[in-house]
Structures are given as structure tokens and as C-alpha cells.
Design an enzyme around this catalytic site. Structure first.
Site, PDB file in Angstrom:
ATOM      1  N   ARG A 183       0.830  -1.194   0.000  1.00  0.00           N
ATOM      2  CA  ARG A 183       0.000   0.000   0.000  1.00  0.00           C
ATOM      3  C   ARG A 183       0.872   1.255   0.000  1.00  0.00           C
ATOM      4  NH1 ARG A 183      -5.228   0.221   0.869  1.00  0.00           N
ATOM      5  NH2 ARG A 183      -5.179  -1.922   1.626  1.00  0.00           N
ATOM      6  N   THR A 196      -0.948   7.664  -1.189  1.00  0.00           N
ATOM      7  CA  THR A 196      -2.269   7.493  -1.797  1.00  0.00           C
ATOM      8  C   THR A 196      -3.128   6.461  -1.075  1.00  0.00           C
ATOM      9  OG1 THR A 196      -1.529   5.736  -3.291  1.00  0.00           O
ATOM     10  CG2 THR A 196      -1.242   8.016  -4.022  1.00  0.00           C
ATOM     11  N   ASP A 249      -1.663  -9.269  12.570  1.00  0.00           N
ATOM     12  CA  ASP A 249      -0.906  -9.311  11.323  1.00  0.00           C
ATOM     13  C   ASP A 249      -0.396 -10.738  11.110  1.00  0.00           C
ATOM     14  OD1 ASP A 249       1.402  -9.222   9.459  1.00  0.00           O
ATOM     15  OD2 ASP A 249       1.063  -7.058   9.535  1.00  0.00           O
ATOM     16  N   ASP A 282       3.426 -11.176  10.195  1.00  0.00           N
ATOM     17  CA  ASP A 282       4.315 -10.949  11.335  1.00  0.00           C
ATOM     18  C   ASP A 282       4.280 -12.125  12.297  1.00  0.00           C
ATOM     19  OD1 ASP A 282       5.376  -8.560  10.554  1.00  0.00           O
ATOM     20  OD2 ASP A 282       4.004  -7.323  11.735  1.00  0.00           O
TER      21      ASP A 282
END
Length: 223
Positions: free
Chosen positions: A113, A117, A211, A214
Site C-alpha cells: 500500500r 495514496t 498481522d 508478522d
């Protein structure tokens, strides 16, 4: 309403919510789970997901001779398939697919990402040269907003893969992500082990898992 429910059922394949599956989820969703427990328990769910994904791919007749001299009219998976993992979390699913099918062709897509933006941006892809004629298992454990999934599907479509040939395999799906994929890519089928309640204001799944990458790879641990 019935037609919409049938279409959803045809598009989204949810693993049977057995007691055993819920027990596996109870381990990997536990915030106190050690990595030594998280990884193998996640792997067992991922294998179930891959089996369900393979069930949606083409099979062809295949006869074999049994030890007693009889013919068994069986099936075998058509050879034109491949797995494509969305780096990094998808690598966990690639590991399980490779263990199940050592001969399978594999590709990778890296999408992150953009910090400005907030949109998904393609950084890297490596795909089999003949992927346009293959059926693809697209591997990514999380389907949240659907942005990364749609970007990865676009990469495959640009390489000539029809939507009908893509099966998106993920561990957890948010309703928002499912709607996004169905709206923009109605012929892509999805396989998941859980449809979550919702996304919160930070786009985290509820009840969620944290996550996944992770936790799986150990990068959430303090130095």
C-alpha cells in the site's frame, strides 16, 4: 434474495465449520499463542483450504490397474495449474502447497500500500510464462478491504488469465473484501476458513487474528 444467496454460495466456498476447525482457529487467534504453536496450527488450516481450492480446478479421467488386476476408473488433476502467492504472507500458503504438490509451478506477486495514496501498488511479479493457459490458485491469508486482492487479480488478468480460471484462497475474509471482489471480479471464486464480522475503523478484521505475516514469520517479536 434466493438468487443472491445462491450466487454468493457459488462464489465463496467456506470450509465446513467443524469443531476441529474452530479448535485450530482458537489457537491461531489467541494473542498469547507462541510461534511454535501458531505456525503448525495455521498450516493445518491452510492445507484444508488448498484441498478445497484444488477441488474447484479441472480433473480428467484416469484409469489405473489395481493389484488384483481390475481397472479403477479414477480421476487426476489436470496438469495446467499453478500457485501464485502474494508476498509476504502468501509465502506461508505456498509452503503448504509445495509440500502437497512438489511439482506444481509457482509464481509471486509483491503488492504494498502506497503511504501517500493509500492505494495498492505493484512492486514485483514473477509468473510462469504460460500462465495464460493455466488455472491459478491465488494465495493470500487475509482478505480485508479487497484492495490487494483486486490488484493481484488485475496482474493475472493482464497476463491473460481469465477470471474463471482464478481461485483465491485465503484464511480469513471480511464481508467488505468479499463484496469488493464479487463486484469487480464476479467470476473469481474464493475459498476461506472464516467470514469475519466486519472491519473496524482502521480496516482491521473483527474478531481477527492480527498481522498474519508478522505472527507466522516471527517479525512481531521484540528484538
Amino acid at each position: 434474495m434466493a438468487t443472491e444467496a445462491t450466487a454468493l454460495q457459488d462464489t465463496v466456498h467456506l470450509l465446513p465449520q467443524t469443531k476441529r476447525l474452530r479448535a485450530l482457529h482458537s489457537v491461531i487467534r489467541d494473542r498469547h499463542a507462541e510461534r511454535g504453536d501458531f505456525v503448525p496450527h495455521a498450516g493445518r488450516i491452510i492445507r484444508q483450504l488448498i484441498e478445497a481450492g484444488l477441488e474447484l480446478l479441472p480433473f480428467e479421467p484416469y484409469d489405473v490397474q489395481t493389484p488384483v488386476g481390475r481397472t479403477y476408473h479414477g480421476l487426476r488433476l489436470a496438469p495446467e495449474i499453478c500457485g501464485v502467492s502474494v508476498v509476504r504472507a502468501g509465502d506461508s500458503m505456498e509452503t503448504e502447497l509445495r509440500a502437497m504438490m512438489p511439482e506444481v509451478r509457482l509464481g509471486k506477486i509483491l503488492i504494498q500500500r502506497d503511504k501517500v495514496t493509500k492505494l495498492p501498488r505493484l512492486y514485483y511479479s514473477a509468473l510462469p510464462s504460460d500462465i495464460a493457459r493455466r488455472h491459478v490458485l491465488l494465495l493470500d491469508p487475509m482478505l480485508a478491504t479487497g484492495g490487494t486482492a483486486l490488484a493481484a487479480i488485475d496482474v493475472l488478468r493482464e497476463r491473460g488469465v481469465p477470471e474463471e480460471h482464478i481461485v483465491f484462497v485465503n484464511l480469513l475474509s471480511a464481508p467488505e473484501g468479499i463484496r469488493a471482489v464479487r463486484e469487480h471480479c464476479p467470476h473469481v471464486r474464493m475459498v476461506t476458513s472464516s467470514i469475519e464480522e466486519r472491519l473496524d475503523e482502521n480496516a482491521y478484521m473483527q474478531p481477527g487474528i492480527g498481522d498474519f505475516g508478522d505472527r507466522y514469520f516471527g517479525t512481531d517479536l521484540p528484538a
